[in-house]
Design a protein around this motif. Structure first.
Motif, short mmCIF file in Angstrom:
data_model
loop_
_atom_site.label_atom_id
_atom_site.label_comp_id
_atom_site.label_asym_id
_atom_site.label_seq_id
_atom_site.Cartn_x
_atom_site.Cartn_y
_atom_site.Cartn_z
N LYS A 3 0.84 -1.20 0.00
CA LYS A 3 0.00 0.00 0.00
C LYS A 3 0.88 1.25 0.00
CE LYS A 3 -3.47 2.39 2.77
NZ LYS A 3 -4.20 2.42 4.05
N SER A 4 0.53 2.22 -0.84
CA SER A 4 1.30 3.46 -0.91
C SER A 4 0.55 4.57 -0.18
CB SER A 4 1.54 3.87 -2.36
OG SER A 4 0.31 4.04 -3.04
N HIS A 5 1.30 5.56 0.25
CA HIS A 5 0.70 6.73 0.88
C HIS A 5 -0.03 7.56 -0.15
CE1 HIS A 5 3.54 6.86 4.64
NE2 HIS A 5 2.81 5.76 4.56
N GLY A 6 -0.94 8.40 0.32
CA GLY A 6 -1.64 9.31 -0.58
C GLY A 6 -0.74 10.45 -1.02
N LEU A 7 -1.20 11.18 -2.02
CA LEU A 7 -0.48 12.36 -2.49
C LEU A 7 -0.92 13.58 -1.70
CD1 LEU A 7 -0.77 12.16 -6.39
CD2 LEU A 7 1.21 11.54 -5.01
N ILE A 184 -2.62 12.28 -12.10
CA ILE A 184 -2.52 10.91 -12.62
C ILE A 184 -1.06 10.53 -12.88
CG2 ILE A 184 -3.07 9.43 -14.61
CD1 ILE A 184 -5.75 11.08 -14.80
N ALA A 185 -0.31 11.45 -13.48
CA ALA A 185 1.10 11.17 -13.77
C ALA A 185 1.90 10.97 -12.48
CB ALA A 185 1.70 12.33 -14.58
N GLU A 186 1.65 11.80 -11.48
CA GLU A 186 2.37 11.68 -10.22
C GLU A 186 2.09 10.35 -9.52
OE1 GLU A 186 4.63 13.45 -8.56
OE2 GLU A 186 4.86 14.97 -10.11
N LYS A 187 0.84 9.87 -9.63
CA LYS A 187 0.49 8.60 -8.99
C LYS A 187 1.14 7.41 -9.70
CE LYS A 187 -3.61 8.03 -7.12
NZ LYS A 187 -3.33 8.23 -5.69
N CYS A 188 1.58 7.62 -10.93
CA CYS A 188 2.23 6.55 -11.69
C CYS A 188 3.76 6.56 -11.56
CB CYS A 188 1.86 6.65 -13.17
SG CYS A 188 0.13 6.33 -13.53
N ARG A 189 4.31 7.54 -10.84
CA ARG A 189 5.76 7.62 -10.72
C ARG A 189 6.30 6.44 -9.94
NH1 ARG A 189 7.93 13.65 -9.53
NH2 ARG A 189 9.87 12.55 -10.01
N VAL A 190 7.35 5.84 -10.45
CA VAL A 190 7.93 4.64 -9.84
C VAL A 190 8.36 4.90 -8.40
CG1 VAL A 190 9.86 3.01 -9.96
CG2 VAL A 190 8.64 3.67 -12.04
N LYS A 191 8.93 6.05 -8.13
CA LYS A 191 9.45 6.31 -6.78
C LYS A 191 8.33 6.41 -5.74
CE LYS A 191 9.65 11.38 -6.70
NZ LYS A 191 10.53 12.55 -6.51
#
Length: 201
Positions: A3-7, A184-191
């Motif tokens: 699970k990833s953190h929110g933006l 959308i682009a930021e949520k797809c960033r690998v890091k």
């Protein structure tokens, strides 16, 4: 996949650039976004509701919160305090919720120091003439305050380079589409979201 953190999405720019309008439309089109209600010592404008548009508080209350480090950021603008209550924002992000802040530039730069992984977007009007027209149309401030806001806007435009993105708010639908694309682009960033293939069963 873990699970990833929110933006944390931060929108700021000169007064009258249309940040509030863009934020409202973005929230309408992306209901998974959580709006962080800011706190201010300024008086409510016609139609503004406490706890919806802002938390309207006394100068003493906000200064006490600053002393207790209970604000994620705070700034003084046109002789009023503006700030963001800290706990709710931090908890939402840890829980995987995307949070959007619509704040003044001073405050945005504070957030950047505390939370550099945020997504910082600067909203600008198509021209200073358009900015002046928008502020006058609001009809909520004296000419003296309007001129002060316009002078401040010219100074604030120098801070564009501190942000990740800049969006010109000429046509609202186009500006909202750009903001959605950024998120959308930021949520797809690998890091932000380590990807691991699942083992075949």
């Amino acid at each position: 996949m873990e699970k990833s953190h929110g933006l944390l999405i931060v929108l700021s720019g000169p007064s009258g650039a249309g940040k509030g309008t863009l934020c409202q439309e973005l929230l309408r089109q992306m209901p998974n976004l959580k709006y962080s209600v800011s706190m201010t010592t300024r008086l409510p404008r016609p139609g503004e509701v406490d706890g919806v548009h802002y938390f309207f508080r006394s100068r003493e209350d906000v200064e006490a919160m600053i002393a207790r480090d209970e604000l994620l950021e705070w700034a003084q603008f046109c002789d009023n305090y503006y700030g963001t209550p800290r706990f709710a924002v931090e908890q939402a992000i840890v829980d995987g919720q995307d949070v959007i802040l619509e704040i003044e530039i001073q405050g945005a730069l504070q957030v950047k120091k505390r939370f550099p992984q945020g997504v910082f977007t600067f909203i600008v009007p198509p021209s200073l003439a358009a900015l002046s027209e928008r502020i006058h149309k609001r009809g909520t401030e004296s000419e003296e305050v309007i001129q002060k806001r316009l002078a401040t806007a010219i100074q604030e435009l120098e801070y564009v380079s501190e942000y990740d993105y800049v969006v010109v708010n000429d046509e609202i639908p186009a500006a909202v589409d750009k903001l959605k694309s950024i998120i959308i682009a930021e949520k797809c960033r690998v890091k932000r979201k380590p990807f691991v293939f699942k083992e075949e069963s």
